[in-house]
Design an enzyme around this catalytic site. Sequence first.
Site, short mmCIF file in Angstrom:
data_model
loop_
_atom_site.label_atom_id
_atom_site.label_comp_id
_atom_site.label_asym_id
_atom_site.label_seq_id
_atom_site.Cartn_x
_atom_site.Cartn_y
_atom_site.Cartn_z
N GLU A 1 55.16 21.44 18.19
CA GLU A 1 53.91 22.39 18.35
C GLU A 1 53.95 23.43 17.11
O GLU A 1 55.42 24.04 17.05
CB GLU A 1 53.50 22.99 19.40
CG GLU A 1 52.77 22.37 20.08
CD GLU A 1 52.93 23.16 21.66
OE1 GLU A 1 52.16 24.44 21.65
OE2 GLU A 1 52.60 22.65 22.80
N GLU B 1 56.74 24.28 27.51
CA GLU B 1 57.15 25.86 27.04
C GLU B 1 57.43 26.42 28.52
O GLU B 1 57.04 27.08 28.50
CB GLU B 1 55.92 26.33 26.75
CG GLU B 1 55.96 26.03 24.92
CD GLU B 1 54.59 26.55 24.64
OE1 GLU B 1 53.61 27.70 25.58
OE2 GLU B 1 54.19 26.82 23.91
C1 BG6 Z 1 51.07 26.38 23.60
C2 BG6 Z 1 50.53 25.34 24.83
O1 BG6 Z 1 51.51 27.60 23.65
O2 BG6 Z 1 50.09 26.92 22.32
C3 BG6 Z 1 49.30 24.68 23.47
O3 BG6 Z 1 51.51 24.31 24.09
C4 BG6 Z 1 48.46 26.31 23.64
O4 BG6 Z 1 48.78 24.43 24.98
C5 BG6 Z 1 49.03 26.56 21.62
O5 BG6 Z 1 47.27 25.41 23.06
C6 BG6 Z 1 48.16 27.17 21.34
O6 BG6 Z 1 47.63 28.65 22.19
P1 BG6 Z 1 46.37 28.69 22.64
O7 BG6 Z 1 46.13 29.11 23.13
O8 BG6 Z 1 45.97 29.70 21.48
O9 BG6 Z 1 45.66 28.12 22.41
#
Ligand code: BG6
Length: 478
Positions: free
Chosen positions: A374, A177
């Site tokens: 993701e 990201e």
């Molecule tokens: C993404 C990241 O931004 O979102 C992850 O690549 C992160 O590392 C995921 O865990 C979810 O965000 P969060 O802050 O809810 O864990």
Amino acid sequence: MQLDKNFLWGGAVAAHQLEGAYDIDGKGLSIADVMTAGDNIKKLPRRITSGVKKGEKYPNHLGVDFYNHYREDIALFKEMGLKAFRTSIAWSRIFPNADDEEPNEKGLKFYDDLFDECLKNGIEPIVTLSHFEIPYALHKKYHGFMNRKSIDLFVRFAEVCFRRYKGKVKYYMTFNEINNQADICAHHLAQEGAVIPRDSIGMEYLMYQSAHYELVASALAVKKAHEISEDIKVGCMIAAGPVYPNSQDSRDNLKALLTMDYKFWFADVHVRGSYPNMILKHLRRRNINIDITNNDLKVLKEGIVDYIAMSYYSSNVVRYNDDNTDYEYRGSKDYVNNKFLETTDWGWSIDPIGLRYSLNWLNDRYDLPIMVVENGLGAYDKVESDGNINDDYRIDYLKSHIREMMNAVLIDGVNVLAYMIWTPIDVVSASTGEYDKRYGLIYVDMNNVGVGTMERRKKKSFYWYKKVIETNGGSIFK
Ligand code: BG6
């Protein structure tokens, strides 16, 4: 109409969020090891401390102890049917002090064993080189990516990994990201370039300079990977998500368009090998003089990525404001709520169609294969008295998003190679440092106050995703 039979259904995590063992087998501290726990309910943000301080809580030190549980966890991933497992390599396991003369053999061996275990179970390992972490020593000695020296150190780390895991890992991505930095907040800067802002330097200058060095480092890593083996494919990793205009007003529409440009120029550099004019003009207008050499510009052209990896969680809506007549990017200052969408307990809008939009947008703009690496829902889970975790809300979220991903492929013709759930197993949240913000399809018995046995337990969504994979997505439309 069906997805390709080699479609990679997977799950994704990041080293610092699950491995634990933060000081074991020669690992050095990473930037994630000096981040405290935050709290959603008390509205406490994470803090970055100067070194590890007594009395502070650092959840990434323990993670979910994947370092000691990975065999058991991969057996569960196999049972779930995962075809791909995306994780990152903790840079400070390999180079504990960032500039060590030799890599740490025990760190390299851990990932050898991990990737072997994946392959043995029919799961393809997919690797992020820097997922929100650099060695803490790199920050201390060199101020992270504010220093050109970081480029060489990153490329050396990447090269060691490409050579060591040749034949085991085919797909890499460089910086997770990378475009989060566009928001220019201290937390994102620290996580991305691991530059901890100092008062004397303008935040915007900091962002553009460290992002430039990261982009050069990424391009050099791509070049190196291609020299080592033409079978290695390296992608960029972009936080995707549409920015919609608040109304039909042309000014709102222009604002939305330019906001997208300010958020995604990082991908332009990765994919096209050059800066968009808009960013060069912006730097000139704001009198931001960053160090970009002619050789850097050449390198950017030579190291363009093979594919685009993207994360997707939510979308935003932007409104034009009279004090922003130049339409320059001001992050969340110009955002307004989307009245059509519900939000998660952490305030993230839930917008499955935004995933289809993002896939189409990236496809139109870059025409490269895309991996969704993701997508998932952070939620509070409850273990029922019978031990079950009935996370229907997570299933609803995933189902609606996978449907839109499939629509993008089957109807719109977007070339999507993979879809990975964030996360196959509960991990520590990146933004809040909480255990209780759970994304996993496997529950881990550990909570925000540090109480738990680390026992693993399959949630309802585990069985649901297994079915999705078994039917190559067919069950989504039933
Ligand atoms: C993404 C990241 O931004 O979102 C992850 O690549 C992160 O590392 C995921 O865990 C979810 O965000 P969060 O802050 O809810 O864990």
